[in-house]
Design a protein around this motif. Structure first.
Motif, PDB file in Angstrom:
ATOM      1  N   GLU A   1       2.369  -6.358   3.575  1.00 53.60           N
ATOM      2  CA  GLU A   1       3.414  -5.880   2.682  1.00 53.60           C
ATOM      3  C   GLU A   1       4.785  -6.433   3.050  1.00 53.60           C
ATOM      4  OE1 GLU A   1       3.202  -1.701   2.762  1.00 53.60           O
ATOM      5  OE2 GLU A   1       1.339  -1.603   1.644  1.00 53.60           O
TER       6      GLU A   1
ATOM      7  N   SER B   1       5.102  -9.081  -2.202  1.00 54.07           N
ATOM      8  CA  SER B   1       4.014  -8.157  -1.899  1.00 54.07           C
ATOM      9  C   SER B   1       4.371  -6.761  -2.362  1.00 54.07           C
ATOM     10  CB  SER B   1       3.744  -8.155  -0.388  1.00 54.07           C
ATOM     11  OG  SER B   1       4.895  -7.674   0.295  1.00 54.07           O
ATOM     12  N   ALA B   2       3.619  -5.762  -1.845  1.00 54.44           N
ATOM     13  CA  ALA B   2       3.797  -4.385  -2.316  1.00 54.44           C
ATOM     14  C   ALA B   2       5.207  -3.876  -2.063  1.00 54.44           C
ATOM     15  CB  ALA B   2       2.788  -3.469  -1.630  1.00 54.44           C
TER      16      ALA B   2
ATOM     17  N   ALA C   1       6.980  -4.729  -5.028  1.00 54.97           N
ATOM     18  CA  ALA C   1       6.490  -3.968  -6.181  1.00 54.97           C
ATOM     19  C   ALA C   1       7.027  -2.544  -6.157  1.00 54.97           C
ATOM     20  CB  ALA C   1       4.961  -3.962  -6.199  1.00 54.97           C
TER      21      ALA C   1
ATOM     22  N   GLU D   1       0.027  -4.435  -5.088  1.00 52.12           N
ATOM     23  CA  GLU D   1       0.812  -4.365  -6.315  1.00 52.12           C
ATOM     24  C   GLU D   1       1.104  -2.928  -6.736  1.00 52.12           C
ATOM     25  OE1 GLU D   1      -1.156  -6.610  -9.345  1.00 52.12           O
ATOM     26  OE2 GLU D   1      -1.362  -8.397  -8.067  1.00 52.12           O
TER      27      GLU D   1
ATOM     28  N   VAL E   1      -5.548  -1.703  -9.746  1.00 54.97           N
ATOM     29  CA  VAL E   1      -4.584  -2.689  -9.260  1.00 54.97           C
ATOM     30  C   VAL E   1      -4.750  -2.839  -7.753  1.00 54.97           C
ATOM     31  CG1 VAL E   1      -2.919  -2.235 -11.095  1.00 54.97           C
ATOM     32  CG2 VAL E   1      -2.772  -0.949  -8.968  1.00 54.97           C
TER      33      VAL E   1
ATOM     34  N   ARG F   1       2.675   0.537  -7.592  1.00 56.44           N
ATOM     35  CA  ARG F   1       4.001   0.903  -8.094  1.00 56.44           C
ATOM     36  C   ARG F   1       4.076   2.413  -8.254  1.00 56.44           C
ATOM     37  NH1 ARG F   1       4.426  -3.254 -12.990  1.00 56.44           N
ATOM     38  NH2 ARG F   1       3.632  -1.403 -14.041  1.00 56.44           N
TER      39      ARG F   1
END
Length: 359
Positions: free
Chosen positions: A229, A234-235, A238, A307, A303, A309
């Motif tokens: 991450e 990356s996350a 996001a 990703e 997902v 959210r």
């Protein structure tokens, strides 16, 4: 000569605590005394197992309750259609009777009356000569009456089937409720054997048992995910991306639910179980989710964790038995277990099975 020395205070405490716990453990079973782990830890693990079983059973109960509601709606719709069809049939039969009476007064037996008196109307109507002799208006009325009667019979059969399924479902619900209550009673019995600090520590844990592994169901190292991450795109990126309108509403709703008590089978707004909370939060955004965590796992687009959210559903454990709402900054909001309230938890406090973005 027998010794009358008083036992040491520490040993006395262990003996009393163990005697209390033994009764509850015997009631709950599945705790091995040969296990080298400390007894209190084994008790905590067994409590966690029972709470996890209760949560899984609660989700089954929720699924049955949802099916019951659908069946009740089906029965109500069928009863409405039956009433309409019955009223229409009465009118059609009255029209046919009037036509037959008029023909009879004019002399002879009207084919319509013969049809009504026939033991085998379908066979009678199959004769072309009868159809030829019927006036168009009469023929149309007969066809409508037969069609309405068939529809009425079909609706009655379907309503009877739905009512039978409703009764079976009612018994299943009662049995499943008894299962949940039994598992929760066993867990409470064991929980009461812990001292206040151990009990508070157990209830503060987010997983079903103290020390539950976080990360992912497939065994992926959560530390590896955390390192991933940190990379661009990356996350972490996001998580800071703008939230669309519905997701923002769902997150705001989940936030408003913080502090509300966990109650099994509850779907808000004053108390929740895990899927009751996620369903209620998204309902505030105009999105209707299925009632159970298992069904919610398929109620949108899966997902990758990288990703994720805010607003996404995070489904935990291999059986999809727990679910929370991701709210950003590496946290979810969820309803953990009986004796707790809706609260924040780390994203990886339990094994992640799936991340779903509701449609």
């Amino acid at each position: 000569m027998a010794s009358h020395r008083r036992p040491k205070a520490g040993k006395t405490r262990v003996t009393v605590l163990t005697a209390t716990a033994v009764t509850a453990v015997a009631f709950a079973s599945n705790v091995s005394y040969a296990d080298p782990a400390p007894f209190q830890e084994r008790v905590r693990q067994r409590i966690g197992e029972l709470y996890h079983q209760a949560e899984a059973t609660t989700e089954e109960y929720n699924g049955l309750a949802e099916r019951q509601e659908r069946l009740r709606e089906q029965v109500a719709r069928a009863q409405g259609r039956i009433a309409d069809a019955q009223a229409e049939l009465v009118v059609l039969q009255g029209d046919l009777g009037s036509m037959a009476a008029a023909r009879y007064r004019g002399g002879g037996v009207d084919p319509t009356l013969a049809l009504l008196m026939s033991e085998s109307p379908d066979e009678y109507l199959s004769r072309a000569s009868v159809l030829d002799r019927l006036a168009e208006r009469q023929r149309d009325a007969v066809v409508r009456a037969r069609s309405t009667r068939r529809a009425l019979d079909q609706e009655r059969r379907e309503a009877a089937d739905s009512l039978a399924a409703l009764e079976t479902g009612r018994r299943d619900l009662a049995a499943k409720r008894a299962d949940v209550e039994r598992e929760l009673t066993r867990a409470r019995e064991l929980l009461n054997t812990l001292d206040a600090s151990d009990r508070a520590r157990f209830l503060a844990a987010d997983g079903p048992a103290e020390g539950s592994a976080g990360g992912f169901v497939d065994g992926t190292d959560p530390n590896r995910a955390s390192r991933d991450e940190a990379r661009p795109g990356s996350a972490r990126d996001a998580r800071t991306a703008p939230i669309d309108g519905r997701a923002a509403i769902a997150v705001a709703a989940a936030t408003r639910a913080l502090g509300k008590p966990y109650v099994w089978g509850a779907g808000g707004p004053d108390s929740f179980d895990c899927s009751g909370l996620t369903g209620w939060a998204w309902q505030q955004a105009g999105v209707v989710l299925p009632r159970t965590s298992q069904a919610q796992a398929g109620a949108g687009r899966a997902v990758p964790i990288a990703e994720i959210r805010p607003g996404d559903l995070v489904v935990y454990f291999g059986g999809y038995t727990h679910v929370g709402v991701y709210v950003g900054a590496g946290r979810i909001i969820h309803a953990p277990k009986p004796g707790t309230n809706v609260r924040y938890a780390p994203l990886r406090s339990m094994p992640i099975a799936k991340v779903v973005r509701p449609a």
